[in-house]
Design an enzyme around this catalytic site. Structure first.
Site, PDB file in Angstrom:
ATOM      1  N   LYS A 167       4.304  11.497  -5.225  1.00  0.00           N
ATOM      2  CA  LYS A 167       2.857  11.587  -5.025  1.00  0.00           C
ATOM      3  C   LYS A 167       2.535  12.722  -4.060  1.00  0.00           C
ATOM      4  CE  LYS A 167      -1.032   8.449  -4.015  1.00  0.00           C
ATOM      5  NZ  LYS A 167      -1.372   7.042  -3.684  1.00  0.00           N
ATOM      6  N   SER A 245      -4.625   5.561  -7.129  1.00  0.00           N
ATOM      7  CA  SER A 245      -4.396   6.925  -6.678  1.00  0.00           C
ATOM      8  C   SER A 245      -2.977   7.398  -6.950  1.00  0.00           C
ATOM      9  CB  SER A 245      -4.723   7.047  -5.181  1.00  0.00           C
ATOM     10  OG  SER A 245      -3.840   6.293  -4.402  1.00  0.00           O
ATOM     11  N   SER A 269      -2.622   0.719  -5.182  1.00  0.00           N
ATOM     12  CA  SER A 269      -2.242   1.947  -5.877  1.00  0.00           C
ATOM     13  C   SER A 269      -0.763   2.100  -6.201  1.00  0.00           C
ATOM     14  CB  SER A 269      -2.716   3.173  -5.094  1.00  0.00           C
ATOM     15  OG  SER A 269      -4.031   3.486  -5.501  1.00  0.00           O
TER      16      SER A 269
END
Length: 567
Positions: A167, A245, A269
């Site tokens: 991420k 996210s 998330s």
């Protein structure tokens, strides 16, 4: 399949004397620890400061970021991660291999890391322009060279040569880290996050930085609200959200662009995109994994964790990154990291697959009654499958005041505002469609924040006393994010999205008491050993797409889009 035969031991309650860590941790100690952390956060906010700065590049690099207090993961633990059998169809298409299978294939000289990398790059070059899972990628030649130089031997970790997507809020030295927000535009950190450093030390090869919701909020989108990343299960229709996210990581793993990946969870998330994309995601106990070098949203319930394809892969990832970090005091003074890989090994009793430890799975009263016509039979089948592997299933009532305690009263919206206050004061335009949420936090009084901390403490106490006084693991939503408990998401079937009419995965989430990751892994591993939902693969995009080509009309995220459960 990836089962590993584990000899039967007579004492199944403690698995031969080895108890899961949730039975050894004093819950009152955990409550006191979390209360102290929340009080420290409140004090820092009242003083106008923070424990961890959010300004890009404001923290100085510390050379020991990758260090562990102990020797790291013992070799025999890694050996336990190797799949006993490797699915032939996965060998035929290496992008189908789990971490466990790929590591076993490397050891048996059935596959080389460069072969695995080449298979992923083939899919990336054909389909990434459609998926838009990555914000930044290493050049193909560099990735192939890294894989070619990875040597596999008897002492290799299970992550050696494994491809990952991380991420874009994880710091990576010399590589852009933007959190997909103008706030971090052009930021290139000088050091690695602890999680990235540990994965790299164990031999994982990061393909690239995954797209994410701006500053960890909602689905990946541009500052003007245009959605970017596709859900891997609906590659020709962008309307169905990749969710949360960490959606870019989920799309990369589900779409066979990487073997596994990392995400962060503040309000769903890791678990939400895992459920939306047929993955197995694990959000650890607060403090079990370091937040050092990760763009923050809150300092009291951000959690780094893996998004993987099955329980064993989640265990391998967690085994690598868990443990104390001198750069993050939230990780210090915790119980030692146990053998998560062993917990995820499939357990046999009298040649039958059974859950490793005697476990009661609780579900709240509305888990079945509140389900719709599609999900109720899926949930009933899941509970029945749990019973076949020896899990006791029972309904448990909600604790007193549950709705009030899990509502806005325990919200921590002011934390993000406080962390980013210097940037807000400099230029509010950088926050784009996230501005309203951050401004709302600025108008929150200290009194209301302190009341939220008090409510959160009551919520933690009642959850531990009243929920986990009746069961070992619990089918529950994101409420336990706010109180730091571990959660694990896994798929249990397929359904039909009402907007697009397309087939999409359905999944659920279980939670455990503090440091109950072993228990979660054991339950999900047993369930996945008798079901095949986690092995299902999404359809490929309808055809190759040239890099940079527009693949669909821009889709604007609705103005009233609520990202609170996808942060």
């Amino acid at each position: 399949m990836t089962e590993r035969l584990v000899p039967y031991r007579a004492d199944r309650v403690t698995d031969g004397g080895v108890q899961p860590q949730d039975l050894t941790v004093d819950r009152r100690w955990f409550m006191s620890r979390m209360a102290g952390l929340w009080a420290a956060a409140a004090s820092a906010g009242a003083a106008g400061g923070t424990l961890f700065a959010a300004t890009p590049g404001s923290a100085a690099p510390v050379p020991t970021a990758a260090g562990r207090s102990g020797p790291g993961t013992p070799k025999d633990w890694w050996d336990g991660a190797l799949a006993r059998t490797i699915r032939p169809e996965a060998l035929a298409d290496p992008t189908e291999l789990t971490i466990s299978e790929a590591a076993a294939a490397f050891r048996r000289r059935l596959l080389k890391p460069v072969d695995l990398m080449a298979a992923y790059l083939d899919r990336i070059n054909r389909y990434e322009a459609r998926y838009q899972a990555f914000l930044w990628r290493r050049p193909d030649a560099e990735l192939l060279d890294l894989a070619r130089r990875t040597k596999i031997h008897s002492g290799s970790t299970a992550l050696a040569g494994i491809t990952t997507a991380e991420k874009d809020n994880y710091y990576t030295a010399g590589i852009p880290t933007t959190a997909m927000s103008p706030v971090y535009q052009g930021f290139v950190p000088a050091y690695d996050s602890t999680v990235h450093a540990r994965l790299r030390t164990d031999g994982a090869i990061m393909i690239g930085k995954a797209a994410m919701g701006p500053l960890a909020s909602g689905r990946a989108r541009l500052p003007d609200g245009t959605a970017t990343t596709y859900n891997a299960w609906t590659p020709d229709d962008i309307r169905y959200s990749p969710s949360g996210s960490s959606g870019g990581t989920a799309t990369a793993v589900a779409g066979r662009l990487a073997t596994s990946g990392t995400g962060t969870q503040t309000g769903g998330s890791i678990t939400s995109p895992s459920n939306a994309q047929n993955l197995t995601g694990l959000k650890p106990t607060f403090g079990r994994t370091s937040l050092y070098g990760i763009v923050p949203l809150t300092i009291t319930h951000d959690h780094p964790g893996p998004l993987a394809r099955d329980a064993m892969d989640a265990a391998i990832m967690l085994q690598s990154v868990a443990g104390p970090d001198p750069n993050d005091p939230r990780t210090l003074g915790l119980p030692e990291v146990p053998n998560y890989i062993r917990a995820a090994e499939v357990y046999y009793w009298k040649k039958r697959i059974r859950v490793r430890w005697e476990t009661t799975l609780g579900y709240p009263p509305d888990y079945l009654t509140g389900a719709n016509e599609e999900t109720r039979p899926l949930r009933e089948a899941m509970l029945a499958a749990m019973q076949t592997v020896g899990v006791t299933v029972r309904e448990v009532p909600y604790p007193q005041g549950w709705n009030e305690l899990t509502g806005t009263v325990t919200s921590t919206s002011g934390e993000g505002t406080n962390l980013f206050l210097p940037v807000l004061q400099r230029d509010v335009r950088l926050f784009a469609d996230r501005l309203t949420g951050f401004l709302n936090g600025q108008f929150r009084s200290a009194d209301s924040y302190l009341k939220a901390m008090e409510a959160r403490y009551i919520l933690l106490k009642r959850t531990l006393d009243q929920f986990f006084g009746q069961c070992d693991v619990l089918l529950i939503g994101t409420a336990v994010d706010r109180i730091g408990l571990p959660m694990m998401a896994f798929p249990y079937g397929l359904g039909v999205d009402q907007t697009t009419g397309l087939t999409v995965p359905r999944g659920t989430t279980i939670a455990a008491p503090p440091f109950g990751e072993e228990r979660l892994l054991a339950v999900v591993a047993a369930y996945q050993a008798v079901t095949d939902h986690h092995l299902r693969r999404p359809p490929d995009p309808s055809g190759p797409v040239a890099a940079g080509a527009r693949v669909a009309a821009p889709y604007k995220v609705p103005a009233d889009y609520d990202a609170t459960e996808e942060s």
